[in-house]
Design an enzyme around this catalytic site. Sequence first.
Site, PDB file in Angstrom:
ATOM      1  N   HIS A 108      79.175  27.779  95.078  1.00 15.68           N
ATOM      2  CA  HIS A 108      79.279  26.846  93.949  1.00 15.68           C
ATOM      3  C   HIS A 108      78.822  27.466  92.637  1.00 15.68           C
ATOM      4  CE1 HIS A 108      78.411  24.511  97.681  1.00 15.68           C
ATOM      5  NE2 HIS A 108      79.455  23.804  97.273  1.00 15.68           N
ATOM      6  N   ASP A 209      59.623  59.767 124.444  1.00 12.94           N
ATOM      7  CA  ASP A 209      60.382  60.234 125.597  1.00 12.94           C
ATOM      8  C   ASP A 209      60.844  61.676 125.408  1.00 12.94           C
ATOM      9  OD1 ASP A 209      62.132  60.650 127.759  1.00 12.94           O
ATOM     10  OD2 ASP A 209      62.517  58.497 127.902  1.00 12.94           O
ATOM     11  N   HIS A 212      63.429  63.124 128.643  1.00 15.81           N
ATOM     12  CA  HIS A 212      64.887  63.108 128.815  1.00 15.81           C
ATOM     13  C   HIS A 212      65.576  64.287 128.129  1.00 15.81           C
ATOM     14  CE1 HIS A 212      64.995  61.807 124.646  1.00 15.81           C
ATOM     15  NE2 HIS A 212      66.298  61.748 124.649  1.00 15.81           N
ATOM     16  N   HIS A 217      70.206  65.798 127.203  1.00 18.32           N
ATOM     17  CA  HIS A 217      70.764  66.577 126.091  1.00 18.32           C
ATOM     18  C   HIS A 217      71.152  68.000 126.483  1.00 18.32           C
ATOM     19  CE1 HIS A 217      70.084  63.342 123.300  1.00 18.32           C
ATOM     20  NE2 HIS A 217      68.792  63.306 123.576  1.00 18.32           N
ATOM     21  N   ASP A 366      72.489  60.078 123.751  1.00 17.68           N
ATOM     22  CA  ASP A 366      71.467  59.037 123.915  1.00 17.68           C
ATOM     23  C   ASP A 366      72.092  57.664 124.110  1.00 17.68           C
ATOM     24  OD1 ASP A 366      68.987  60.381 123.751  1.00 17.68           O
ATOM     25  OD2 ASP A 366      69.205  60.586 121.586  1.00 17.68           O
TER      26      ASP A 366
HETATM   27  S1  FES Z   1      75.811  27.595  95.078  1.00 18.30           S
HETATM   28 FE1  FES Z   1      76.180  26.223  96.697  1.00 18.30          FE
HETATM   29  S2  FES Z   1      75.694  27.396  98.467  1.00 18.30           S
HETATM   30 FE2  FES Z   1      75.224  28.674  96.828  1.00 18.30          FE
HETATM   31 FE   LIG Z   2      67.572  61.713 123.044  1.00 12.13          FE
END
Ligand code: FES
Ligand SMILES: [Fe+2]
Length: 450
Positions: A108, A209, A212, A217, A366
């Site tokens: 609005h 970790d 792993h 890797h 990963d």
């Molecule tokens: S102006 Fe109405 S929801 Fe933002």
């Molecule tokens: Fe990793």
Amino acid sequence: MEDNQTSKENEIIDIKKGYQSHLIHNDKEIFESEMERVFGRCWLFLTHECAIPDYGDYVTTRMGLDEVIVVRQKDNSIKAFLNVCRHRGARICATEAGNTRGFVCNYHGWSYGADGSLQSVPFEEAVYKNRLDKCSHGLYEVPCIESYHGFVYGCLDADAPDFKKYLGDFAWYLDIWMEESGGMELIGPPARCFIHANWKVPSENFVGDAYHVGWTHTSALRSGQSVFAPLAGNTQLPPEGAGLQITTKNGHGLGVLFDAYAGVHGAEMIEEMMAWGMAKHAEIEKKLGEKRGRLYKSHLNGTIFPNNSFLTGSAVFKVWQPHSPTKTEVFTWAMVEKDMPAELKDKISKSVQRTFGIAGYWESEDNDNMESETHMASGTVTRKLKLNSQMGLGGDYQDPDYPGVIGESAIGETSYRGYYRFYNDLINSDSWQEVNDRSSNWITDLTGNK
Ligand code: FES
Ligand SMILES: [Fe+2]
């Protein structure tokens, strides 16, 4: 019920035995509780000051499930606001970053200043008859914002400890690279992508970790030929004394591999990275001493609780943003030292994209594990089983040279246990006061009698 099972009625975290219920990675009720008690209370990474240097610069990000706008103010301070219009709740800002003197709602047309104040309302006099209290309809401001060596964190709980206190012992480690290096900056905008994983799976992986790396890797290690390449295929462990694990009161933790400043960067980067790191280390060591100074030229993997992870040297900085129990948005930046030459920063930035970017050859290895661990927790029986974090249990101790609780070798699950110890206190507490009361024996909770 067998010892390897648990139920929702029982504790989901067993600190002393080193178990977590698999439920924690795929459960709506637990996730909702985390959004209130973890993300609603803890300090969360928002941005770096270098991303919003001038008045009106902004970025949008998330704090748990809440979207926020982080804006540089006229007086150079930084504020963050929920990204939502106070009229009927539409999103105020749809872009990831920019510069503006204000935000206009798409619905609005209410408009807000960069300071969050509600400045104008279409046809205000005619439709509201001057009865709208504009002062109480400014954007909802995040109550706590702090810049820590340029890294900007926010907290939605006004009763939270200040950020330095929240870090506790962990600041001793962070300050080495965030401050003593001469300062850091992040190269953005962050790469953003989704993984079908619970947010804690990567957070716990980065917190501690190292186990792993040699296995998951293998391919990245063999193809990249980084300084970690000898670990490929689990052909060997890091030798004794090669690293450390550290966890601290509020769940922040890290792993150290000594003298590995070049991190995951490929063979083509090693010489230049090591030369930079070793030269600066000589200066830093003079100020910080041998033990603390050595951490600058070492490789640190860590997580600032709950969801902000990093790899120093490898230059990776991550935030794991929860969207649902099984969906996480990953933000990835390259992290560089401010005084590096532009050419080196550029090389590092590209290397981070190759290694831990969206399609990075480390990252993709990963993600497969992250997603499978999360998915498996949807199984009716599977989700009642326990996850095991017992590696090194019974061997954690305090060390006069290093703040926090220390694990007995480079590879272990000390930081997992520290992470979930604090997580458990948060989830079971109604306030920060209660969290602190529960955490008062955190050292003996982790070390037993040591
Ligand atoms: S102006 Fe109405 S929801 Fe933002
Ligand atoms: Fe990793």
